[in-house]
Design a protein around this motif. Structure first.
Motif, mmCIF file in Angstrom:
data_model
loop_
_atom_site.group_PDB
_atom_site.id
_atom_site.type_symbol
_atom_site.label_atom_id
_atom_site.label_comp_id
_atom_site.label_asym_id
_atom_site.label_seq_id
_atom_site.Cartn_x
_atom_site.Cartn_y
_atom_site.Cartn_z
ATOM 1 N N PRO A 75 0.808 -1.235 0.000
ATOM 2 C CA PRO A 75 0.000 0.000 0.000
ATOM 3 C C PRO A 75 0.829 1.267 0.000
ATOM 4 N N SER A 76 2.030 1.250 0.605
ATOM 5 C CA SER A 76 2.851 2.459 0.615
ATOM 6 C C SER A 76 3.584 2.641 -0.711
ATOM 7 N N GLY A 77 3.697 1.548 -1.477
ATOM 8 C CA GLY A 77 4.432 1.618 -2.736
ATOM 9 C C GLY A 77 5.930 1.693 -2.552
ATOM 10 N N GLN A 78 6.439 1.354 -1.344
ATOM 11 C CA GLN A 78 7.869 1.455 -1.086
ATOM 12 C C GLN A 78 8.362 0.245 -0.294
ATOM 13 N N ARG A 89 9.618 3.544 11.762
ATOM 14 C CA ARG A 89 8.768 4.137 12.807
ATOM 15 C C ARG A 89 7.570 4.837 12.195
ATOM 16 N N ARG A 90 7.781 5.481 11.036
ATOM 17 C CA ARG A 90 6.680 6.212 10.385
ATOM 18 C C ARG A 90 5.909 5.334 9.402
ATOM 19 N N ARG A 91 6.279 4.050 9.344
ATOM 20 C CA ARG A 91 5.603 3.093 8.467
ATOM 21 C C ARG A 91 5.581 3.568 7.013
ATOM 22 N N GLU A 92 6.742 4.036 6.559
ATOM 23 C CA GLU A 92 6.848 4.530 5.185
ATOM 24 C C GLU A 92 7.111 3.406 4.181
#
Length: 354
Positions: free
Chosen positions: A66-69, A121-124
């Motif tokens: 979902p983050s694409g990363q 931590r930022r769920r990137e």
């Protein structure tokens, strides 16, 4: 290799270059300017991945990621690994496959494994392909990271017991392939030399080389650079330990009349040994065959005659690591998988023409 060049020119890590390229906010302004100046000076334009599915392709990747990363992470003190050509080829495979999936591969580092990177931590990111040394506490560090994000460990020795997916080269296969090449070339007396005898990968390659020799009724002499608590017993009965490469090569030279097959486990070490082998009249011995490993053209192209080398297929390892990460995200409850890619022999140009 472009990221490596930019990092060297800017005097920063590869992960810092990746952060600047991806507009992440945890880079100091002056550092970011250094990176951008280096990119401009080298004429490097970072590839941009177009978001969304490409025409004619049907993929469930946007739902899985979902983050694409994804992160390409160095864990602990292994940041310099990515400057090695063989490791850079693994990163190239990771980024190439990520691009095919229309996702970003963000390079990052955690020198202190106890301090979680901000991108986690930022769920990137949705998952991480991790380079780490499994020695000592690094196994627990890898497992700690796995509690926060799905992880695929890439490269490293296959003898470490970790409960995460692992994609690596077949280092035992490297040793067997080295012996097979030398034996089929007519060699009768074999030697192995390493400057890292305590490194698990070197032990695996040496042990497989020695086992293949014993199975064929042959014998291997092992030459080890002295380290703290060098594990000489892991190399069998005939072991020579010296404090410098020069002293090891002198010992090789004493056995020169009988030596016909030499296995050097990395191209990097072979380039260090080359002037010593020339000096002691070993390099051009007519009946001597040498094989190394990693197939790093940047190093081997300077050696004449160019020796045989074993290609661990780093780019394919990187590609498979990304695919394994996607499978892990699809099936989070599946048992950990271990994937090893078979090495292949790359013959010297003179032999390839025969």
């Amino acid at each position: 290799m472009s990221l490596v060049s930019v990092a060297k020119r800017a005097g920063v890590s590869i992960a810092t270059v990746s952060r600047v390229i991806n507009d992440l906010d945890n880079v100091r302004g002056e550092t970011a300017e250094q990176v951008r100046a280096a990119m401009k000076e080298l004429g490097y334009t970072p590839p941009r991945v177009k978001r969304g599915p490409k025409p004619g392709r049907r993929r469930a990747i946007p739902q899985i990621l979902p983050s694409g990363q994804i992160a390409v992470l160095t864990l602990g003190g292994v940041q310099n690994w990515l400057t090695l050509p063989v490791m850079a080829s693994v990163v190239s495979g990771i980024t190439r496959e990520a691009k095919q999936l229309d996702v970003w591969a963000v390079l990052d580092e955690m020198p202190n494994p106890g301090e979680l990177s901000p991108i986690f931590r930022r769920r990137e990111v949705d998952g991480a392909v991790v380079f780490c040394d499994p020695a000592g506490s690094k196994v627990s560090d890898l497992m700690h990271l796995h509690e926060h994000v799905p992880v695929v460990w890439v490269m490293g020795g296959e003898d470490a017991l970790v409960s995460v997916d692992h994609v690596s080269s077949d280092n035992s296969g490297v040793g067997r392939l080295a012996f097979d090449y030398l034996a089929t070339s007519g060699c009768k007396h074999f030697a192995f030399i390493t400057d890292g005898p305590n490194w698990p990968i070197m032990r695996l390659r040496a042990q497989a080389f020695g086992n293949a020799a014993r199975d064929a009724g042959r014998f291997v002499s092992n030459y080890l650079l002295n380290q703290n608590n060098v594990q000489r017993e892991a190399y069998g009965g005939d072991v020579c330990v010296r404090d410098s490469l020069d002293e090891l090569v002198k010992e090789l030279a004493r056995r020169l009349p009988e030596l016909t097959g030499l296995f050097v486990p990395t191209d990097l070490l072979l380039t260090r040994l080359h002037p010593l082998l020339v000096q002691h009249r070993i390099w051009n011995k007519p009946d001597l065959r040498i094989v190394s490993c990693d197939n790093e053209n940047e190093r081997l192209s300077s050696l004449q005659p160019r020796p045989a080398s074993i290609d661990i297929q780093g780019e394919e390892i990187g590609l498979l690591a990304v695919r394994q990460l996607v499978q892990r995200l699809q099936r989070p409850e599946a048992p950990p998988a271990r994937v090893q890619l078979a090495p292949r022999l790359v013959l010297p140009p003179s032999a390839a023409k025969l």
